[in-house]
Design a protein around this motif. Structure first.
Motif, PDB file in Angstrom:
ATOM      1  N   LYS A 179       0.831  -1.201   0.000  1.00 56.61           N
ATOM      2  CA  LYS A 179       0.000   0.000   0.000  1.00 56.61           C
ATOM      3  C   LYS A 179       0.868   1.256   0.000  1.00 56.61           C
ATOM      4  O   LYS A 179       0.613   2.213  -0.743  1.00 56.61           O
ATOM      5  CB  LYS A 179      -0.910  -0.001   1.233  1.00 56.61           C
ATOM      6  N   ASN A 180       1.916   1.254   0.817  1.00 56.02           N
ATOM      7  CA  ASN A 180       2.812   2.408   0.880  1.00 56.02           C
ATOM      8  C   ASN A 180       3.557   2.603  -0.439  1.00 56.02           C
ATOM      9  O   ASN A 180       3.788   3.746  -0.874  1.00 56.02           O
ATOM     10  CB  ASN A 180       3.812   2.239   2.025  1.00 56.02           C
ATOM     11  N   ALA A 181       3.918   1.499  -1.080  1.00 51.68           N
ATOM     12  CA  ALA A 181       4.595   1.590  -2.376  1.00 51.68           C
ATOM     13  C   ALA A 181       3.657   2.183  -3.429  1.00 51.68           C
ATOM     14  O   ALA A 181       4.066   3.023  -4.238  1.00 51.68           O
ATOM     15  CB  ALA A 181       5.075   0.207  -2.817  1.00 51.68           C
ATOM     16  N   ARG A 182       2.396   1.765  -3.413  1.00 51.31           N
ATOM     17  CA  ARG A 182       1.435   2.278  -4.393  1.00 51.31           C
ATOM     18  C   ARG A 182       1.195   3.777  -4.191  1.00 51.31           C
ATOM     19  O   ARG A 182       1.078   4.531  -5.159  1.00 51.31           O
ATOM     20  CB  ARG A 182       0.113   1.515  -4.299  1.00 51.31           C
ATOM     21  N   GLU A 183       1.117   4.213  -2.944  1.00 53.36           N
ATOM     22  CA  GLU A 183       0.937   5.639  -2.677  1.00 53.36           C
ATOM     23  C   GLU A 183       2.088   6.460  -3.247  1.00 53.36           C
ATOM     24  O   GLU A 183       1.879   7.537  -3.813  1.00 53.36           O
ATOM     25  CB  GLU A 183       0.812   5.868  -1.171  1.00 53.36           C
ATOM     26  N   ALA A 184       3.306   5.937  -3.105  1.00 56.04           N
ATOM     27  CA  ALA A 184       4.463   6.632  -3.659  1.00 56.04           C
ATOM     28  C   ALA A 184       4.396   6.658  -5.185  1.00 56.04           C
ATOM     29  O   ALA A 184       4.714   7.674  -5.821  1.00 56.04           O
ATOM     30  CB  ALA A 184       5.752   5.953  -3.195  1.00 56.04           C
ATOM     31  N   ALA A 185       3.973   5.542  -5.787  1.00 54.65           N
ATOM     32  CA  ALA A 185       3.873   5.463  -7.248  1.00 54.65           C
ATOM     33  C   ALA A 185       2.791   6.411  -7.770  1.00 54.65           C
ATOM     34  O   ALA A 185       2.961   7.067  -8.806  1.00 54.65           O
ATOM     35  CB  ALA A 185       3.576   4.030  -7.670  1.00 54.65           C
ATOM     36  N   GLU A 186       1.664   6.488  -7.069  1.00 55.01           N
ATOM     37  CA  GLU A 186       0.584   7.389  -7.493  1.00 55.01           C
ATOM     38  C   GLU A 186       1.029   8.846  -7.431  1.00 55.01           C
ATOM     39  O   GLU A 186       0.676   9.647  -8.299  1.00 55.01           O
ATOM     40  CB  GLU A 186      -0.639   7.162  -6.607  1.00 55.01           C
ATOM     41  N   LYS A 187       1.799   9.187  -6.434  1.00 54.48           N
ATOM     42  CA  LYS A 187       2.319  10.559  -6.324  1.00 54.48           C
ATOM     43  C   LYS A 187       3.258  10.853  -7.490  1.00 54.48           C
ATOM     44  O   LYS A 187       3.194  11.932  -8.101  1.00 54.48           O
ATOM     45  CB  LYS A 187       3.068  10.709  -4.999  1.00 54.48           C
ATOM     46  N   PHE A 188       4.099   9.892  -7.832  1.00 56.14           N
ATOM     47  CA  PHE A 188       5.019  10.080  -8.954  1.00 56.14           C
ATOM     48  C   PHE A 188       4.251  10.233 -10.265  1.00 56.14           C
ATOM     49  O   PHE A 188       4.568  11.095 -11.089  1.00 56.14           O
ATOM     50  CB  PHE A 188       5.965   8.874  -9.049  1.00 56.14           C
ATOM     51  N   ALA A 189       3.232   9.386 -10.460  1.00 51.86           N
ATOM     52  CA  ALA A 189       2.434   9.460 -11.690  1.00 51.86           C
ATOM     53  C   ALA A 189       1.730  10.806 -11.810  1.00 51.86           C
ATOM     54  O   ALA A 189       1.681  11.412 -12.879  1.00 51.86           O
ATOM     55  CB  ALA A 189       1.421   8.320 -11.715  1.00 51.86           C
ATOM     56  N   LYS A 190       1.193  11.299 -10.699  1.00 46.43           N
ATOM     57  CA  LYS A 190       0.500  12.586 -10.700  1.00 46.43           C
ATOM     58  C   LYS A 190       1.455  13.716 -11.052  1.00 46.43           C
ATOM     59  O   LYS A 190       1.117  14.610 -11.846  1.00 46.43           O
ATOM     60  CB  LYS A 190      -0.129  12.833  -9.326  1.00 46.43           C
ATOM     61  N   ASP A 191       2.632  13.672 -10.482  1.00 45.74           N
ATOM     62  CA  ASP A 191       3.615  14.736 -10.741  1.00 45.74           C
ATOM     63  C   ASP A 191       4.122  14.722 -12.174  1.00 45.74           C
ATOM     64  O   ASP A 191       4.610  15.737 -12.678  1.00 45.74           O
ATOM     65  CB  ASP A 191       4.800  14.599  -9.778  1.00 45.74           C
ATOM     66  N   SER A 192       4.033  13.562 -12.835  1.00 46.89           N
ATOM     67  CA  SER A 192       4.518  13.459 -14.211  1.00 46.89           C
ATOM     68  C   SER A 192       3.368  13.470 -15.224  1.00 46.89           C
ATOM     69  O   SER A 192       3.563  13.088 -16.384  1.00 46.89           O
ATOM     70  CB  SER A 192       5.344  12.174 -14.378  1.00 46.89           C
ATOM     71  N   ASP A 193       2.174  13.884 -14.777  1.00 45.77           N
ATOM     72  CA  ASP A 193       0.995  13.957 -15.650  1.00 45.77           C
ATOM     73  C   ASP A 193       0.719  12.612 -16.329  1.00 45.77           C
ATOM     74  O   ASP A 193       0.417  12.535 -17.534  1.00 45.77           O
ATOM     75  CB  ASP A 193       1.170  15.050 -16.709  1.00 45.77           C
ATOM     76  N   SER A 194       0.821  11.553 -15.562  1.00 43.46           N
ATOM     77  CA  SER A 194       0.554  10.211 -16.081  1.00 43.46           C
ATOM     78  C   SER A 194      -0.482   9.523 -15.202  1.00 43.46           C
ATOM     79  O   SER A 194      -0.853  10.031 -14.140  1.00 43.46           O
ATOM     80  CB  SER A 194       1.839   9.372 -16.114  1.00 43.46           C
ATOM     81  N   LYS A 195      -0.920   8.386 -15.673  1.00 40.79           N
ATOM     82  CA  LYS A 195      -1.806   7.552 -14.879  1.00 40.79           C
ATOM     83  C   LYS A 195      -1.070   6.276 -14.490  1.00 40.79           C
ATOM     84  O   LYS A 195      -0.317   5.721 -15.295  1.00 40.79           O
ATOM     85  CB  LYS A 195      -3.065   7.198 -15.674  1.00 40.79           C
ATOM     86  N   LEU A 196      -1.302   5.842 -13.272  1.00 40.43           N
ATOM     87  CA  LEU A 196      -0.620   4.646 -12.791  1.00 40.43           C
ATOM     88  C   LEU A 196      -1.256   3.410 -13.419  1.00 40.43           C
ATOM     89  O   LEU A 196      -2.469   3.218 -13.361  1.00 40.43           O
ATOM     90  CB  LEU A 196      -0.698   4.559 -11.266  1.00 40.43           C
ATOM     91  N   GLY A 197      -0.418   2.576 -14.015  1.00 40.39           N
ATOM     92  CA  GLY A 197      -0.899   1.365 -14.654  1.00 40.39           C
ATOM     93  C   GLY A 197      -0.788   0.148 -13.749  1.00 40.39           C
ATOM     94  O   GLY A 197      -0.787   0.263 -12.519  1.00 40.39           O
ATOM     95  N   LYS A 198      -0.644  -1.000 -14.345  1.00 41.33           N
ATOM     96  CA  LYS A 198      -0.604  -2.249 -13.583  1.00 41.33           C
ATOM     97  C   LYS A 198       0.795  -2.525 -13.045  1.00 41.33           C
ATOM     98  O   LYS A 198       1.783  -1.905 -13.463  1.00 41.33           O
ATOM     99  CB  LYS A 198      -1.059  -3.399 -14.466  1.00 41.33           C
ATOM    100  N   ILE A 199       0.859  -3.478 -12.135  1.00 43.69           N
ATOM    101  CA  ILE A 199       2.145  -3.905 -11.591  1.00 43.69           C
ATOM    102  C   ILE A 199       2.878  -4.733 -12.643  1.00 43.69           C
ATOM    103  O   ILE A 199       2.332  -5.691 -13.182  1.00 43.69           O
ATOM    104  CB  ILE A 199       1.960  -4.735 -10.306  1.00 43.69           C
TER     105      ILE A 199
END
Length: 234
Positions: A179-199
């Protein structure tokens, strides 16, 4: 002329398809590069559920037979003390005594020791009654009434606390780390104007169990770090 036209058409279609495949190939290659690598940490403090307590005492003398009788009596006294306090026979083990012949250890002109034999006896308590044993450690001075002095300070005879129920908390900790890893990934995706995809890939790190601090070795800190690769979509 007819054959020439047919070949030209086939060549043109082939070039068109090749272009499409190349374009898709570059697109796929680019998508493969759009991956974010993140780590998720989970930590938990848990009480130790196993304790190993060596009770060590010394005996000095010049006659091995007398020492044997003395040690046998002391062992019986210690075992009786432990049982009266709530421990069971199966939680108590008696090791063979370690005997040092001081006469054999003499070098050169060293003065003769007052006693020839120095015997170390160890009775080990291994139990899941951690709180009970912790209380007994503070009460071991009662054995002085019977002429038995429990000694400490030797590294190999330190009290050891362990946590043996890791499998019970593994799923919970892995879930939290993920869960903590996904939160970090979502923040990165948001900052790069992207959407988080699958693992794309996931790696569960090694679990570590350590003392919380030097003063409370009976409280353990369990730690795990997971590493996850997520794809990024436009």
């Amino acid at each position: 002329m007819k054959n020439f036209r047919t070949e030209a058409i086939i060549l043109a279609v082939g070039m068109l398809l090749l272009g499409v495949f190349i374009e898709r190939g570059f697109s796929t290659f680019a998508e493969k590069d759009r991956i974010v690598n993140v780590k998720g940490l989970a930590e938990m403090e848990v009480p130790a559920d196993k304790v190993t307590w060596p009770l060590v005492y010394k005996s000095l003398g010049n006659d091995l037979n007398s020492l044997y009788d003395e040690i046998k009596k002391s062992n019986q006294t210690i075992v009786q003390f432990l049982k009266q306090k709530g421990l069971e026979e199966k939680e108590i083990s008696i090791s063979a005594p370690e005997i040092i012949d001081m006469k054999a250890e003499r070098y050169g002109s060293t003065p003769a020791p007052a006693y020839r034999y120095n015997v170390t006896s160890v009775i080990t308590v291994t139990s899941d009654k951690v709180d009970l044993v912790r209380g007994l450690i503070s009460e071991q001075g009662e054995l002085l009434k019977y002429g038995i002095a429990i000694v400490g300070g030797e590294y190999r005879y330190n009290v050891q606390y362990e946590y043996t129920s890791l499998n019970k908390i593994k799923p919970q900790m892995i879930e939290e780390a993920t869960k903590n890893a996904r939160e970090a990934a979502e923040k990165f995706a948001k900052d790069s104007d992207s959407k988080l995809g699958k693992i794309m890939h996931a790696y569960q790190g090694q679990f570590s169990i350590n003392d919380r601090d030097a003063n409370t070795p009976y409280i353990k800190k369990v730690r795990v770090v997971t590493t996850i690769d997520y794809s990024l979509d436009n």
